[in-house]
Design a protein around this motif. Structure first.
Motif, mmCIF file in Angstrom:
data_model
loop_
_atom_site.group_PDB
_atom_site.id
_atom_site.type_symbol
_atom_site.label_atom_id
_atom_site.label_comp_id
_atom_site.label_asym_id
_atom_site.label_seq_id
_atom_site.Cartn_x
_atom_site.Cartn_y
_atom_site.Cartn_z
ATOM 1 N N ALA A 179 0.865 -1.187 0.000
ATOM 2 C CA ALA A 179 0.000 0.000 0.000
ATOM 3 C C ALA A 179 0.897 1.230 0.000
ATOM 4 N N PRO A 180 0.381 2.393 -0.385
ATOM 5 C CA PRO A 180 1.161 3.627 -0.236
ATOM 6 C C PRO A 180 1.649 3.750 1.208
ATOM 7 N N THR A 181 2.943 3.986 1.368
ATOM 8 C CA THR A 181 3.555 3.990 2.694
ATOM 9 C C THR A 181 4.183 5.342 2.966
ATOM 10 N N VAL A 182 3.760 5.973 4.057
ATOM 11 C CA VAL A 182 4.265 7.283 4.438
ATOM 12 C C VAL A 182 5.107 7.130 5.701
ATOM 13 N N LEU A 183 6.390 7.468 5.582
ATOM 14 C CA LEU A 183 7.316 7.389 6.700
ATOM 15 C C LEU A 183 7.792 8.788 7.080
ATOM 16 N N THR A 184 7.820 9.073 8.369
ATOM 17 C CA THR A 184 8.566 10.223 8.849
ATOM 18 C C THR A 184 10.014 9.781 9.043
ATOM 19 N N GLN A 185 10.894 10.740 9.284
ATOM 20 C CA GLN A 185 12.295 10.375 9.428
ATOM 21 C C GLN A 185 12.534 9.568 10.695
ATOM 22 N N THR A 186 11.954 10.026 11.794
ATOM 23 C CA THR A 186 12.123 9.336 13.072
ATOM 24 C C THR A 186 10.866 9.566 13.893
ATOM 25 N N THR A 187 10.959 9.354 15.179
ATOM 26 C CA THR A 187 9.830 9.596 16.069
ATOM 27 C C THR A 187 10.370 10.261 17.336
ATOM 28 N N GLY A 188 9.493 10.604 18.267
ATOM 29 C CA GLY A 188 9.972 11.228 19.494
ATOM 30 C C GLY A 188 9.891 12.738 19.448
ATOM 31 N N ALA A 189 11.027 13.415 19.546
ATOM 32 C CA ALA A 189 11.059 14.869 19.674
ATOM 33 C C ALA A 189 10.327 15.613 18.554
ATOM 34 N N PRO A 190 10.409 15.185 17.276
ATOM 35 C CA PRO A 190 9.696 15.922 16.225
ATOM 36 C C PRO A 190 8.230 15.540 16.076
ATOM 37 N N TRP A 191 7.601 15.103 17.154
ATOM 38 C CA TRP A 191 6.250 14.555 17.066
ATOM 39 C C TRP A 191 5.228 15.562 16.537
ATOM 40 N N LYS A 192 5.431 16.839 16.786
ATOM 41 C CA LYS A 192 4.452 17.822 16.305
ATOM 42 C C LYS A 192 4.498 17.946 14.787
ATOM 43 N N ALA A 193 5.691 18.005 14.228
ATOM 44 C CA ALA A 193 5.821 18.048 12.771
ATOM 45 C C ALA A 193 5.353 16.733 12.154
ATOM 46 N N ASP A 194 5.676 15.622 12.814
ATOM 47 C CA ASP A 194 5.234 14.315 12.305
ATOM 48 C C ASP A 194 3.706 14.235 12.258
ATOM 49 N N PHE A 195 3.069 14.782 13.274
ATOM 50 C CA PHE A 195 1.597 14.765 13.324
ATOM 51 C C PHE A 195 1.005 15.479 12.113
ATOM 52 N N GLN A 196 1.624 16.575 11.692
ATOM 53 C CA GLN A 196 1.128 17.300 10.526
ATOM 54 C C GLN A 196 1.205 16.429 9.275
ATOM 55 N N LEU A 197 2.297 15.671 9.136
ATOM 56 C CA LEU A 197 2.422 14.769 7.989
ATOM 57 C C LEU A 197 1.381 13.660 8.064
ATOM 58 N N HIS A 198 1.180 13.117 9.256
ATOM 59 C CA HIS A 198 0.155 12.083 9.421
ATOM 60 C C HIS A 198 -1.217 12.634 9.045
ATOM 61 N N ALA A 199 -1.500 13.862 9.463
ATOM 62 C CA ALA A 199 -2.792 14.467 9.172
ATOM 63 C C ALA A 199 -3.003 14.650 7.672
ATOM 64 N N GLN A 200 -1.945 15.040 6.967
ATOM 65 C CA GLN A 200 -2.050 15.177 5.517
ATOM 66 C C GLN A 200 -2.361 13.825 4.874
ATOM 67 N N ALA A 201 -1.640 12.793 5.313
ATOM 68 C CA ALA A 201 -1.842 11.469 4.729
ATOM 69 C C ALA A 201 -3.229 10.927 5.033
#
Length: 325
Positions: free
Chosen positions: A148-170
Motif C-alpha cells: 500500500a502507499p507507505t508514508v514514513l517520517t524520518q524518526t519519532t519522538g522529539a519531532p512529534w508535532k511536525a510528524d503529526f502534521q504529515l500524518h494528518a495530511q496522509a
C-alpha cells in the motif's frame, strides 16, 4: 490518570476540536463515539500527495483501511478519528495503551512487533495506507510500498508535532489536526500558568525509564516527554537539561536521576529491565526526590510511547497533579 477521567478529557478535547474546525469536513466527534475506519464516503476523495521522508508519496484521499506500525502513528490516527485496521506495538507490549478507551482499540488487529511487522498479516488486512517512520521501517520500505502507499517520517519522538502534521495530511484530516494543535497549546499554557501561580514552575522534573535491554535511561530535552515538559515551562535537572533524547547510565550513577520531582516508568519486565534492583538500591533510596516522597511511577505507554497530542494532553494533566498545582 484514572480511566474515567481520561475518557472525560477525551470527550472535552473532541468537542473543542469540533468547535474549532470550520472547514467543510468536520473534525472527529467525541472520542467514545469516533467511527471506525472502513466506511467509505459517498463520493471518493481525490488522491493526495504528501512529502514523506522518502520523498513524495501519492495516497488515497480519506483512506479507509490504515495500518500503523509504531506508537506515534497509533496516537495520531486515533486522535484524528481514524481507527486503524492493524497496528504494530513495541515487542514488550501485549495490549494497546489504556489511555484510549477499549472501545477505540478493540477492533485493531496486531500485526507483530514494531520494527519487525508480519508483512503477511499486513497484506491480509488489504490496507490502503501504511504509516510508520524510517527508524522502525526504513529497511523494509520497498516491501511495505508494494502492499500500500507507505508514508514514513524520518524518526519519532522529539519531532512529534511536525510528524503529526504529515500524518494528518496522509489521513486527509488537516483541519481536524489544526483544532487539536490549538487545543493542546491552550492546555499547555493553562498548565504553565497554574504552575507559575503556585510557584512550582521552577521545580526540576526528572524523567527515568527502565528498559529491557536498555538499562537505566535518563531523558533530555530532545525527547517526546522532554518537549511536553518544556511546553509546560517546567525545569529539568542539570544532568537532563541537554539537547539529546536519552542516554543510559549505570546503577552507580543513579544520583544523576535526582530532581525535585522524579517520574519513572518501566518498559517490559521490571526484573529484566533492572527496575526492581534499582528501586531497592541504596543509591535510589538516597535520592532527594525519593526521600521527599516526590518520586512517582508513570505509565510507560503514555509517557514514553504516547508520542502524540492525546498522550501529551494526558501527560500535562498528570504533571500538574504530581506537582500539586
Amino acid at each position: 490518570m484514572p480511566r474515567i477521567a481520561r475518557r472525560t478529557f477525551l470527550a472535552g478535547l473532541g468537542g473543542a476540536a469540533l468547535t474549532a474546525c470550520s472547514s467543510g469536513r468536520s473534525a472527529p466527534p467525541v472520542a467514545d463515539n469516533l467511527p471506525a475506519s472502513g466506511t467509505p464516503s459517498p463520493t471518493p476523495a481525490p488522491p493526495v500527495t504528501v512529502n514523506a521522508a522518502t520523498g513524495p508519496v501519492v495516497v488515497p484521499g480519506e483512506p479507509q483501511r490504515v495500518v500503523v506500525l509504531d506508537t506515534d502513528v497509533l496516537d495520531s490516527a486515533l486522535t484524528l478519528g481514524i481507527t486503524p485496521v492493524g497496528a504494530a506495538l513495541p515487542a514488550a507490549d501485549t495490549r494497546y495503551p489504556d489511555y484510549w478507551p477499549a472501545s477505540r482499540t478493540a477492533g485493531i488487529r496486531m500485526v507483530g512487533p514494531a520494527g519487525a511487522p508480519d508483512l503477511a498479516a499486513v497484506r491480509a488486512l488489504r490496507p490502503d495506507l501504511i504509516l510508520s517512520n524510517q527508524a522502525r521501517d526504513g529497511d523494509r520500505y520497498a516491501q511495505l510500498s508494494e502492499l500500500a502507499p507507505t508514508v514514513l517520517t524520518q524518526t519519532t519522538g522529539a519531532p512529534w508535532k511536525a510528524d503529526f502534521q504529515l500524518h494528518a495530511q496522509a489521513l486527509s484530516r488537516v483541519a481536524a489536526a489544526a483544532a487539536f494543535v490549538g487545543a493542546y497549546q491552550k492546555h499547555a499554557g493553562q498548565v504553565a500558568q497554574a504552575l507559575s501561580a503556585a510557584r512550582l514552575s521552577g521545580r526540576r522534573v526528572s524523567l527515568v525509564r527502565f528498559t529491557e535491554g536498555g538499562g537505566i535511561r535518563l531523558y533530555g530535552r530532545q525527547s517526546f516527554p522532554g518537549t511536553v515538559l518544556a511546553d509546560a515551562q517546567v525545569g529539568r535537572p542539570d544532568a537532563q537539561n541537554v539537547d539529546q533524547s536519552d542516554f543510559e547510565i549505570p546503577l552507580d550513577q543513579i544520583a544523576r536521576a535526582d530532581g525535585d520531582l522524579l517520574l519513572y516508568a518501566t518498559y517490559g519486565d521490571p526484573a529484566r529491565a533492572g527496575a526492581d534492583a534499582a528501586l531497592a538500591s541504596p543509591g535510589w533510596q538516597a535520592l532527594g526526590a525519593v526521600r521527599a516522597h516526590r518520586a512517582f511511577p508513570v505509565d510507560d505507554q503514555l509517557w514514553f510511547q504516547g508520542i502524540g497530542y492525546t498522550g501529551a494532553n494526558f501527560m500535562l494533566d498528570e504533571l500538574q497533579r504530581f506537582l500539586g498545582a
